[in-house]
Design a protein around this motif. Sequence first.
Motif, short mmCIF file in Angstrom:
data_model
loop_
_atom_site.label_atom_id
_atom_site.label_comp_id
_atom_site.label_asym_id
_atom_site.label_seq_id
_atom_site.Cartn_x
_atom_site.Cartn_y
_atom_site.Cartn_z
N VAL A 22 0.83 -1.21 0.00
CA VAL A 22 0.00 0.00 0.00
C VAL A 22 0.87 1.26 0.00
O VAL A 22 0.62 2.20 -0.76
CB VAL A 22 -0.97 -0.01 1.22
CG1 VAL A 22 -1.68 1.31 1.36
CG2 VAL A 22 -1.96 -1.15 1.09
N GLU A 23 1.90 1.26 0.83
CA GLU A 23 2.79 2.43 0.92
C GLU A 23 3.56 2.64 -0.39
O GLU A 23 3.79 3.78 -0.82
CB GLU A 23 3.77 2.29 2.09
CG GLU A 23 3.11 2.38 3.45
CD GLU A 23 2.45 3.73 3.71
OE1 GLU A 23 2.99 4.78 3.31
OE2 GLU A 23 1.36 3.73 4.32
N THR A 24 3.96 1.54 -1.04
CA THR A 24 4.67 1.63 -2.32
C THR A 24 3.75 2.25 -3.37
O THR A 24 4.15 3.16 -4.10
CB THR A 24 5.17 0.25 -2.79
OG1 THR A 24 6.08 -0.26 -1.80
CG2 THR A 24 5.87 0.32 -4.13
N LYS A 25 2.50 1.77 -3.44
CA LYS A 25 1.53 2.31 -4.39
C LYS A 25 1.33 3.80 -4.16
O LYS A 25 1.32 4.59 -5.10
CB LYS A 25 0.17 1.62 -4.22
CG LYS A 25 0.01 0.37 -5.00
CD LYS A 25 -1.46 0.00 -5.02
CE LYS A 25 -1.66 -1.43 -4.68
NZ LYS A 25 -3.02 -1.86 -4.58
N ARG A 26 1.16 4.18 -2.90
CA ARG A 26 0.93 5.58 -2.54
C ARG A 26 2.11 6.45 -2.98
O ARG A 26 1.93 7.52 -3.55
CB ARG A 26 0.70 5.70 -1.03
CG ARG A 26 0.32 7.11 -0.60
CD ARG A 26 0.00 7.17 0.87
NE ARG A 26 -1.22 6.42 1.15
CZ ARG A 26 -1.45 5.76 2.28
NH1 ARG A 26 -0.55 5.75 3.24
NH2 ARG A 26 -2.57 5.12 2.47
N ALA A 27 3.34 5.96 -2.74
CA ALA A 27 4.54 6.72 -3.12
C ALA A 27 4.62 6.88 -4.64
O ALA A 27 4.92 7.97 -5.13
CB ALA A 27 5.79 6.02 -2.59
#
Length: 80
Positions: A22-27
Motif C-alpha cells: 500500500v505504501e509503495t503504491k501511494r509513493a
Amino acid sequence: MGKYNVSKSLDVRGEVCPVPDVETKRALKSMKPGEILEVWIDYPMSKERIPETVKSMGHEVLEIEEVGPSEWKIYIKVNG
C-alpha cells in the motif's frame, strides 16, 4: 552514490503485508515519469508482491538487491 539516481526512498522494514504494498503504491502515485523509487523491505512476501503490483500499475522494477539477511531494496522506475 548508488547505481540509480533515486528520487524518493521508502522504508517499510518492520511492516508486513499489506502495508509495504500500500505504501509503495501511494509513493508511486505522487511521483513523475522517469523518477526512481527505492523501497527498503524485510518482509519476504513483499519481495514477490511489490513487483507484481508495480508491473500491474505499468511501472518497471529495475532491480531487487539483497542488502542483508532478509533485507532487500527494490528499485522502481516510474513510467508515464
